[in-house]
Scaffold this motif. Structure first.
Motif, PDB file in Angstrom:
ATOM      1  N   ILE A  25       0.860  -1.188   0.000  1.00 49.23           N
ATOM      2  CA  ILE A  25       0.000   0.000   0.000  1.00 49.23           C
ATOM      3  C   ILE A  25       0.896   1.238   0.000  1.00 49.23           C
ATOM      4  O   ILE A  25       1.870   1.312   0.764  1.00 49.23           O
ATOM      5  CB  ILE A  25      -0.927   0.005   1.228  1.00 49.23           C
ATOM      6  N   ARG A  26       0.612   2.174  -0.859  1.00 49.05           N
ATOM      7  CA  ARG A  26       1.404   3.407  -0.915  1.00 49.05           C
ATOM      8  C   ARG A  26       1.334   4.118   0.436  1.00 49.05           C
ATOM      9  O   ARG A  26       0.265   4.172   1.067  1.00 49.05           O
ATOM     10  CB  ARG A  26       0.888   4.321  -2.019  1.00 49.05           C
ATOM     11  N   ALA A  27       2.465   4.687   0.855  1.00 45.01           N
ATOM     12  CA  ALA A  27       2.541   5.336   2.164  1.00 45.01           C
ATOM     13  C   ALA A  27       1.503   6.437   2.311  1.00 45.01           C
ATOM     14  O   ALA A  27       0.888   6.608   3.376  1.00 45.01           O
ATOM     15  CB  ALA A  27       3.948   5.903   2.379  1.00 45.01           C
ATOM     16  N   GLY A  28       1.259   7.168   1.220  1.00 41.29           N
ATOM     17  CA  GLY A  28       0.301   8.267   1.271  1.00 41.29           C
ATOM     18  C   GLY A  28      -1.145   7.817   1.303  1.00 41.29           C
ATOM     19  O   GLY A  28      -2.042   8.642   1.538  1.00 41.29           O
ATOM     20  N   ARG A  29      -1.404   6.519   1.078  1.00 42.51           N
ATOM     21  CA  ARG A  29      -2.784   6.017   1.063  1.00 42.51           C
ATOM     22  C   ARG A  29      -3.057   5.060   2.223  1.00 42.51           C
ATOM     23  O   ARG A  29      -4.171   4.557   2.347  1.00 42.51           O
ATOM     24  CB  ARG A  29      -3.070   5.263  -0.261  1.00 42.51           C
ATOM     25  N   LEU A  30      -2.037   4.808   3.064  1.00 44.66           N
ATOM     26  CA  LEU A  30      -2.189   3.810   4.122  1.00 44.66           C
ATOM     27  C   LEU A  30      -3.262   4.200   5.140  1.00 44.66           C
ATOM     28  O   LEU A  30      -4.090   3.366   5.542  1.00 44.66           O
ATOM     29  CB  LEU A  30      -0.852   3.591   4.828  1.00 44.66           C
ATOM     30  N   ALA A  31      -3.270   5.463   5.566  1.00 43.57           N
ATOM     31  CA  ALA A  31      -4.273   5.896   6.544  1.00 43.57           C
ATOM     32  C   ALA A  31      -5.682   5.753   5.975  1.00 43.57           C
ATOM     33  O   ALA A  31      -6.615   5.320   6.676  1.00 43.57           O
ATOM     34  CB  ALA A  31      -4.006   7.343   6.956  1.00 43.57           C
ATOM     35  N   GLU A  32      -5.857   6.106   4.705  1.00 42.79           N
ATOM     36  CA  GLU A  32      -7.165   5.975   4.058  1.00 42.79           C
ATOM     37  C   GLU A  32      -7.576   4.514   3.968  1.00 42.79           C
ATOM     38  O   GLU A  32      -8.746   4.156   4.223  1.00 42.79           O
ATOM     39  CB  GLU A  32      -7.103   6.601   2.662  1.00 42.79           C
ATOM     40  N   ALA A  33      -6.609   3.647   3.602  1.00 42.39           N
ATOM     41  CA  ALA A  33      -6.907   2.219   3.491  1.00 42.39           C
ATOM     42  C   ALA A  33      -7.322   1.645   4.841  1.00 42.39           C
ATOM     43  O   ALA A  33      -8.273   0.847   4.929  1.00 42.39           O
ATOM     44  CB  ALA A  33      -5.697   1.472   2.941  1.00 42.39           C
ATOM     45  N   ASN A  34      -6.651   2.047   5.904  1.00 42.20           N
ATOM     46  CA  ASN A  34      -7.008   1.555   7.239  1.00 42.20           C
ATOM     47  C   ASN A  34      -8.385   2.056   7.672  1.00 42.20           C
ATOM     48  O   ASN A  34      -9.152   1.323   8.319  1.00 42.20           O
ATOM     49  CB  ASN A  34      -5.951   1.995   8.253  1.00 42.20           C
ATOM     50  N   ALA A  35      -8.715   3.291   7.306  1.00 41.25           N
ATOM     51  CA  ALA A  35     -10.029   3.836   7.660  1.00 41.25           C
ATOM     52  C   ALA A  35     -11.143   3.060   6.957  1.00 41.25           C
ATOM     53  O   ALA A  35     -12.180   2.740   7.559  1.00 41.25           O
ATOM     54  CB  ALA A  35     -10.094   5.317   7.298  1.00 41.25           C
ATOM     55  N   VAL A  36     -10.931   2.750   5.679  1.00 35.82           N
ATOM     56  CA  VAL A  36     -11.930   1.972   4.933  1.00 35.82           C
ATOM     57  C   VAL A  36     -12.030   0.564   5.499  1.00 35.82           C
ATOM     58  O   VAL A  36     -13.131   0.011   5.649  1.00 35.82           O
ATOM     59  CB  VAL A  36     -11.573   1.935   3.428  1.00 35.82           C
ATOM     60  N   ALA A  37     -10.885  -0.024   5.840  1.00 33.68           N
ATOM     61  CA  ALA A  37     -10.887  -1.381   6.401  1.00 33.68           C
ATOM     62  C   ALA A  37     -11.647  -1.420   7.723  1.00 33.68           C
ATOM     63  O   ALA A  37     -12.417  -2.360   7.982  1.00 33.68           O
ATOM     64  CB  ALA A  37      -9.451  -1.857   6.594  1.00 33.68           C
ATOM     65  N   ARG A  38     -11.457  -0.408   8.578  1.00 28.95           N
ATOM     66  CA  ARG A  38     -12.185  -0.372   9.851  1.00 28.95           C
ATOM     67  C   ARG A  38     -13.687  -0.229   9.619  1.00 28.95           C
ATOM     68  O   ARG A  38     -14.495  -0.817  10.359  1.00 28.95           O
ATOM     69  CB  ARG A  38     -11.658   0.773  10.721  1.00 28.95           C
ATOM     70  N   LYS A  39     -14.058   0.519   8.605  1.00 23.54           N
ATOM     71  CA  LYS A  39     -15.480   0.664   8.294  1.00 23.54           C
ATOM     72  C   LYS A  39     -16.076  -0.677   7.878  1.00 23.54           C
ATOM     73  O   LYS A  39     -17.206  -1.022   8.253  1.00 23.54           O
ATOM     74  CB  LYS A  39     -15.663   1.709   7.187  1.00 23.54           C
ATOM     75  N   ALA A  40     -15.320  -1.444   7.104  1.00 26.27           N
ATOM     76  CA  ALA A  40     -15.779  -2.777   6.709  1.00 26.27           C
ATOM     77  C   ALA A  40     -15.894  -3.690   7.932  1.00 26.27           C
ATOM     78  O   ALA A  40     -16.878  -4.431   8.080  1.00 26.27           O
ATOM     79  CB  ALA A  40     -14.824  -3.373   5.680  1.00 26.27           C
ATOM     80  N   LEU A  41     -14.908  -3.633   8.813  1.00 27.83           N
ATOM     81  CA  LEU A  41     -14.914  -4.487  10.003  1.00 27.83           C
ATOM     82  C   LEU A  41     -16.048  -4.137  10.953  1.00 27.83           C
ATOM     83  O   LEU A  41     -16.575  -5.013  11.658  1.00 27.83           O
ATOM     84  CB  LEU A  41     -13.570  -4.378  10.727  1.00 27.83           C
ATOM     85  N   ASN A  42     -16.452  -2.882  10.981  1.00 28.62           N
ATOM     86  CA  ASN A  42     -17.557  -2.470  11.848  1.00 28.62           C
ATOM     87  C   ASN A  42     -18.874  -3.130  11.451  1.00 28.62           C
ATOM     88  O   ASN A  42     -19.792  -3.238  12.274  1.00 28.62           O
ATOM     89  CB  ASN A  42     -17.711  -0.950  11.821  1.00 28.62           C
ATOM     90  N   SER A  43     -18.997  -3.529  10.182  1.00 27.07           N
ATOM     91  CA  SER A  43     -20.231  -4.173   9.696  1.00 27.07           C
ATOM     92  C   SER A  43     -20.038  -5.670   9.512  1.00 27.07           C
ATOM     93  O   SER A  43     -20.790  -6.320   8.774  1.00 27.07           O
ATOM     94  CB  SER A  43     -20.674  -3.530   8.372  1.00 27.07           C
ATOM     95  N   LYS A  44     -19.062  -6.219  10.175  1.00 22.79           N
ATOM     96  CA  LYS A  44     -18.726  -7.637  10.036  1.00 22.79           C
ATOM     97  C   LYS A  44     -19.921  -8.539  10.305  1.00 22.79           C
ATOM     98  O   LYS A  44     -20.137  -9.535   9.595  1.00 22.79           O
ATOM     99  CB  LYS A  44     -17.576  -7.972  10.980  1.00 22.79           C
ATOM    100  N   ALA A  45     -20.728  -8.214  11.294  1.00 19.75           N
ATOM    101  CA  ALA A  45     -21.865  -9.077  11.655  1.00 19.75           C
ATOM    102  C   ALA A  45     -22.855  -9.217  10.499  1.00 19.75           C
ATOM    103  O   ALA A  45     -23.387 -10.299  10.246  1.00 19.75           O
ATOM    104  CB  ALA A  45     -22.573  -8.519  12.888  1.00 19.75           C
ATOM    105  N   THR A  46     -23.103  -8.125   9.772  1.00 19.00           N
ATOM    106  CA  THR A  46     -24.020  -8.184   8.629  1.00 19.00           C
ATOM    107  C   THR A  46     -23.438  -9.048   7.515  1.00 19.00           C
ATOM    108  O   THR A  46     -24.140  -9.874   6.920  1.00 19.00           O
ATOM    109  CB  THR A  46     -24.298  -6.770   8.097  1.00 19.00           C
ATOM    110  N   TYR A  47     -22.162  -8.868   7.228  1.00 23.92           N
ATOM    111  CA  TYR A  47     -21.524  -9.659   6.183  1.00 23.92           C
ATOM    112  C   TYR A  47     -21.449 -11.134   6.573  1.00 23.92           C
ATOM    113  O   TYR A  47     -21.563 -12.016   5.704  1.00 23.92           O
ATOM    114  CB  TYR A  47     -20.127  -9.112   5.885  1.00 23.92           C
ATOM    115  N   GLN A  48     -21.289 -11.415   7.854  1.00 28.71           N
ATOM    116  CA  GLN A  48     -21.277 -12.808   8.300  1.00 28.71           C
ATOM    117  C   GLN A  48     -22.654 -13.448   8.136  1.00 28.71           C
ATOM    118  O   GLN A  48     -22.765 -14.654   7.891  1.00 28.71           O
ATOM    119  CB  GLN A  48     -20.823 -12.889   9.761  1.00 28.71           C
TER     120      GLN A  48
END
Length: 464
Positions: free
Chosen positions: A20-43
């Motif tokens: 992951i590009r250094a300048g996009r890492l924070a954005e990637a982590n923010a999107v990943a956390r958003k996905a993880l927050n809805s884990k129960a629905t995806y499960q």
């Protein structure tokens, strides 16, 4: 030709080298956390479909940026019938309902291989494989990583349909990048879901041979732009299918359902090939050709084959046609709703059989000699059954009731033993035969009423 096997090593190599590009890492982590927050629905979706929950989250991100009020298949509203491919889906009560439907029509339900290569292949299929022809890693997968865009890699984006800009850099993060960030934040995510049985094919691989034949047929019928004959029902293929459906009076979905496959097959035939004078051999030949297209490459029940040297079934035997049609419908009918896959209901099967026969037999233009009720299965079969539907329906209902009450016994002999053998050979007899027999009875009664209304009923017999 694009195929999973041809791309597998590339996916594995890219995943191993993804950064992951250094300048996009924070954005990637923010999107990943958003996905993880809805884990129960995806499960919940995973429990209903078997599709791993991270895959559902990634599709959701790219299609609608985690909007739970949208249809996972194309990002349109859950509360209206979809108007872009896949068309005609919904409305759906919940996001989970729509997601199950989207994965079902993508042939993901029943899949076993969810290793990283197959997962990336399926994710890219959602968007299309056009970037491979341009020598560019797809931003749908690798946007925000060193695998896409300068200085480490080539840029480029399809800015609209069929228009590629080699200087454009997609600003959206790719699904492989988000997955990489999700795995760094949640150690429970694993990607070791390889095939459980050696040599077992995946559902989309089974469907590939049919898709290739349909792509070839659509190209011969003038698809514009021409389709890649790769066995993948991507955006271009679905757009071509949608256009064909619009031009031929079919339900516009963009999906290769049984009626559409039948219509495309029929469009490739020479004019005037319809059966005439009550001879059903041409109809059976069409059904066999269609069955060959839809027969799975491995496993499953197949239709009885007609091979050189074999005798065709009796040319005036409508039972043979219904048997083949029901077998065909059972193998191809999509299952609506977020339920565990089961066989279609008998009434739904009967409707699909009628629709498919109408497609096969409709030669266009001519006004049917029979009325709408009596000619519902076309002039040929309509004439064969004319005057017989009520009797066949009542007789079938009585016979079904009798057979359904018989319990097979190994010690029974005579008539009881014969009936027991029949019952044991036809599981679920009453479930399928009774609705068909009753429907045939009602059809016959309606046909008689239609004749009386049209004044075409035969005169009453003179009695003495």
């Amino acid at each position: 030709m694009i195929s999973f096997e041809s791309l597998k090593s590339e996916y594995e190599r890219n995943w191993a080298s993804l950064e992951i590009r250094a300048g996009r890492l924070a954005e990637a982590n923010a999107v990943a956390r958003k996905a993880l927050n809805s884990k129960a629905t995806y499960q919940q979706i995973e429990r209903l479909t078997g599709v791993p929950w991270p895959f559902a989250a990634l599709c959701h991100y790219r299609e609608s940026n985690f909007d739970f009020d949208t249809y996972l298949g194309n990002g349109e509203s859950l509360h209206r019938v979809t108007t872009i491919v896949p068309k005609g889906r919904g409305p759906f009560a919940t996001f989970v309902d729509g997601a199950v439907d989207a994965f079902r029509i993508q042939n993901f339900i029943g899949a076993h291989d969810w290793g990283i290569a197959r997962m990336l292949f399926r994710l890219e299929a959602f968007n299309g494989f056009g970037y491979h022809a341009k020598g560019v890693n797809s931003p749908y997968l690798y946007g925000g990583s060193t695998l896409y865009g300068p200085p480490e890699a080539r840029a480029g984006k399809f800015v609209r349909d069929h228009v590629f800009d080699s200087n454009h850099v997609d600003s959206q993060l790719g699904t492989a990048v988000i997955l990489h960030a999700m795995m760094a934040l949640d150690s429970s995510i694993t990607l070791d879901g390889g095939p459980q049985f050696a040599g077992r094919t995946e559902p989309e691989d089974d469907a590939a041979s049919t898709v290739i034949l349909m792509q070839q047929a659509l190209n011969k019928l003038g698809a514009n732009p021409p389709l890649a004959e790769d066995g993948i029902s991507g955006p271009k293929t679905r757009a071509a299918v949608s256009l064909f459906q619009q031009q031929n009076g079919l339900r516009d979905t963009g999906l290769l359902d049984a009626a559409t496959v039948a219509a495309i097959t029929r469009a490739m035939q020479q004019p005037g090939a319809a059966a005439q004078n009550g001879d059903l051999s041409q109809i059976l030949k069409r059904l066999e050709d269609l069955a060959q297209l839809l027969r799975p490459s491995a496993g499953g029940t197949t239709l009885p084959a007609i091979v050189p040297g074999n005798t065709l079934p009796a040319t005036n035997d409508p039972v043979s046609i219904f048997e083949r049609l029901f077998a065909l419908i059972n193998k191809t009918a999509p299952m609506p709703g977020p339920v565990t896959p089961t066989s279609p209901a008998p009434v739904d099967q009967l409707k699909q059989v009628v629709d498919l026969l109408s497609t096969l037999l409709n030669n266009g233009g001519g006004k049917p000699m029979l009325g709408q009720v009596n000619g519902a299965l076309g002039e040929t079969i309509g004439k064969l059954l004319d005057g017989k539907k009520t009797a066949l329906g009542i007789g079938g209902s009585v016979l079904t009731a009798l057979l359904s009450s018989v319990t097979a016994s190994p010690n029974a002999s005579g008539i009881a033993g014969l009936l027991g053998t029949i019952v044991s050979a036809v599981p679920g007899l009453g479930q399928f035969a009774m609705p068909i027999s009753l429907a045939l009875t009602v059809w016959g009664v309606l046909g008689k009423m239609e004749k009386w209304a049209q004044g075409t009923a035969p005169p009453p017999k003179v009695t003495t």
